[in-house]
Design a protein around this motif. Structure first.
Motif, mmCIF file in Angstrom:
data_model
loop_
_atom_site.group_PDB
_atom_site.id
_atom_site.type_symbol
_atom_site.label_atom_id
_atom_site.label_comp_id
_atom_site.label_asym_id
_atom_site.label_seq_id
_atom_site.Cartn_x
_atom_site.Cartn_y
_atom_site.Cartn_z
ATOM 1 N N ASP A 266 0.817 -1.211 0.000
ATOM 2 C CA ASP A 266 0.000 0.000 0.000
ATOM 3 C C ASP A 266 0.854 1.266 0.000
ATOM 4 O O ASP A 266 0.496 2.266 -0.633
ATOM 5 N N ALA A 267 1.973 1.234 0.731
ATOM 6 C CA ALA A 267 2.816 2.423 0.868
ATOM 7 C C ALA A 267 3.976 2.457 -0.118
ATOM 8 O O ALA A 267 4.749 3.408 -0.141
ATOM 9 N N ASN A 268 4.112 1.381 -0.923
ATOM 10 C CA ASN A 268 5.173 1.321 -1.932
ATOM 11 C C ASN A 268 6.560 1.400 -1.284
ATOM 12 O O ASN A 268 7.386 2.252 -1.632
ATOM 13 N N ILE A 269 6.822 0.490 -0.341
ATOM 14 C CA ILE A 269 8.068 0.474 0.418
ATOM 15 C C ILE A 269 8.891 -0.759 0.028
ATOM 16 O O ILE A 269 8.362 -1.876 -0.003
ATOM 17 N N PRO A 270 10.179 -0.622 -0.266
ATOM 18 C CA PRO A 270 11.042 -1.770 -0.580
ATOM 19 C C PRO A 270 11.081 -2.763 0.587
ATOM 20 O O PRO A 270 10.992 -2.362 1.748
ATOM 21 N N ALA A 271 11.238 -4.040 0.252
ATOM 22 C CA ALA A 271 11.156 -5.047 1.309
ATOM 23 C C ALA A 271 11.927 -6.307 0.981
ATOM 24 O O ALA A 271 12.264 -6.578 -0.179
ATOM 25 N N GLN A 397 20.156 -3.251 -1.063
ATOM 26 C CA GLN A 397 20.150 -3.160 -2.530
ATOM 27 C C GLN A 397 18.777 -2.752 -3.055
ATOM 28 O O GLN A 397 18.664 -1.914 -3.962
ATOM 29 N N ASN A 398 17.724 -3.306 -2.479
ATOM 30 C CA ASN A 398 16.372 -2.972 -2.915
ATOM 31 C C ASN A 398 16.032 -1.509 -2.642
ATOM 32 O O ASN A 398 15.407 -0.833 -3.468
ATOM 33 N N ILE A 399 16.442 -1.022 -1.477
ATOM 34 C CA ILE A 399 16.173 0.381 -1.135
ATOM 35 C C ILE A 399 16.922 1.310 -2.085
ATOM 36 O O ILE A 399 16.356 2.286 -2.610
ATOM 37 N N ARG A 400 18.188 1.011 -2.321
ATOM 38 C CA ARG A 400 18.994 1.877 -3.198
ATOM 39 C C ARG A 400 18.488 1.834 -4.636
ATOM 40 O O ARG A 400 18.479 2.857 -5.336
ATOM 41 N N SER A 401 18.055 0.653 -5.067
ATOM 42 C CA SER A 401 17.488 0.539 -6.402
ATOM 43 C C SER A 401 16.218 1.381 -6.535
ATOM 44 O O SER A 401 15.991 2.071 -7.533
ATOM 45 N N TYR A 402 15.395 1.348 -5.500
ATOM 46 C CA TYR A 402 14.151 2.127 -5.495
ATOM 47 C C TYR A 402 14.441 3.629 -5.506
ATOM 48 O O TYR A 402 13.836 4.390 -6.258
#
Length: 407
Positions: A266-271, A397-402
């Motif tokens: 819902d919030a579009n947060i990397p995970a 990695q997912n956060i930085r990619s986002y």
């Protein structure tokens, strides 16, 4: 100077709310007196009338109150007060909120308070504050004061309680938090059976520049994490312990409800999502275990907690549920699977070791997961350092990619 909302049912408790308002003004703050009553006209003049609160939510208060159904009015005003107070807070027109109430007033005011973010000052003086307050507080930081005596007039006891509660809300709005050096946040789910994993992952995430908030996956903990994630207060989710879905499926005592795993979508947060502790559903004392689980693989975690091992069919269904939840994620997400055990007690030689059930879980996850979502199988137990490191590094990695894709 702060503005504090004094919100309450002024038809029955106007004198008491006015007393609190005067206490707040004496401390040098402004007050916005809001009426959410449903009975006779308010005994004092509010700054915001009940009609204005109702109108803000599109309610025809005249028609509603003409039916003289108190339960219907309380329910409607609870919804309207949520929207009205949240709008005030979003517009920064109020800096805190306090209310006094019995059953109806507490229901209305705490519903409104639950619409506000964690950190926004909230005080509820209630006749119900000494009992089970879970359904009033929910996952928010509402401070509940026991009124001791009924909220019915001013006397030696109530004056003291109301004065101290007014002092509490004033102190809360006067307290400033230095967030100038605040780091981006990561929410992580943990259980006793995944503690080593999270403990090993935290230093890696901290070294990468993040602060980690750990939530105990005991139903309320999962709900609190989901609430924080949904409010977009975190930059990433390390959901290692999705065990609450086992309780939801089997009827255990630690379910976080069917909305668990929805907030990051819902919030579009990397995970990063892991099927951690889906091998177990939690129940109370051994004597309280439902009879349908007799003959199953049962483990006494402690005198108050009895664990039931999920079987292959249940694991297959859990894999489908988790995969379909994760399929909704639009921010980068990766599913990591520890092939040597999803908890301490599901490892080889441990009480919940069941490779058939684990295989059913892993295969179902892979079958139902969208081909666009990466899934990594790691030949380790969930608490092994190599698995924890993979979780932490993958999330970074997912956060930085986002973040790079958003530039």
């Amino acid at each position: 100077m702060a503005v504090i909302a004094v919100l309450g049912t002024l038809d029955t408790k106007g004198q008491e709310h006015q007393f609190v308002a005067e206490c707040i003004k004496a401390r040098g703050h402004d007050v916005l007196l809001i009426d959410v009553g449903s009975g006779a006209p308010a005994s004092i003049k509010p700054d915001v009338t009940r009609e204005e609160v109702a109108q803000s939510a599109g309610l025809d208060w005249a028609s509603l109150s003409a039916r003289h159904d108190r339960g219907e009015c309380v329910s409607a005003m609870s919804q309207a007060a949520q929207q009205f107070l949240k709008r005030l807070a979003d517009q920064r027109r109020v800096d805190g909120v306090i209310s006094l109430g019995g059953g109806g007033g507490t229901a209305i005011a705490t519903a409104a308070m639950r619409s506000l973010p964690v950190g926004f000052p909230k005080v509820m003086v209630s006749t119900l504050a000494s009992g089970n307050t879970a359904h009033y507080i929910g996952t928010k930081d509402i401070v509940m004061f026991p009124s001791v005596v009924d909220v019915a007039g001013l006397n030696r006891v109530s004056r003291r309680v109301f004065t101290q509660a007014a002092g509490a809300i004033c102190g809360m709005v006067e307290t400033e938090l230095d967030v100038s050096s605040a780091k981006p946040l990561i929410a992580a789910s943990m259980f006793g059976n995944t503690t080593e994993c999270i403990d090993h992952a935290i230093p890696i995430l901290e070294q990468a520049g993040y602060e980690v908030l750990v939530f105990h996956a005991t139903g309320t903990g999962g709900q609190a994490m989901e609430s924080l994630v949904r409010d977009a207060l975190v930059d990433g989710v390390l959901d290692v312990t999705t065990t609450e879905w086992a309780d939801e499926l089997l009827g255990g005592v630690l379910s976080a409800g069917p909305g668990r795993l929805d907030a990051a979508a819902d919030a579009n947060i990397p995970a990063v999502v892991v099927p951690g502790c889906l091998d177990m559903a939690n129940f109370g004392e051994r004597e309280s275990l439902p009879t349908k689980f007799e003959g199953r693989n049962i483990y006494i975690h402690n005198p108050q907690v009895t664990l039931v091992r999920t079987n292959a069919d249940e694991c297959r269904e859990l894999g489908r549920i988790v995969a379909e939840k994760v399929n909704r994620y639009s921010a980068p997400v990766t599913v990591l699977i520890p092939l040597q055990g999803i908890s301490v007690i599901s490892a080889a030689g441990q009480p919940f070791y069941d490779p058939v059930a684990d295989t059913a879980l892993f295969d179902s996850l892979a079958e139902h997961l969208s081909p666009t979502i990466p899934i990594k199988h790691i030949d380790a137990n969930i608490n092994d350092a190599v698995f924890a490191e993979a979780c932490a590094q993958t999330l970074v990695q997912n956060i930085r990619s986002y973040q790079s894709s958003a530039v």
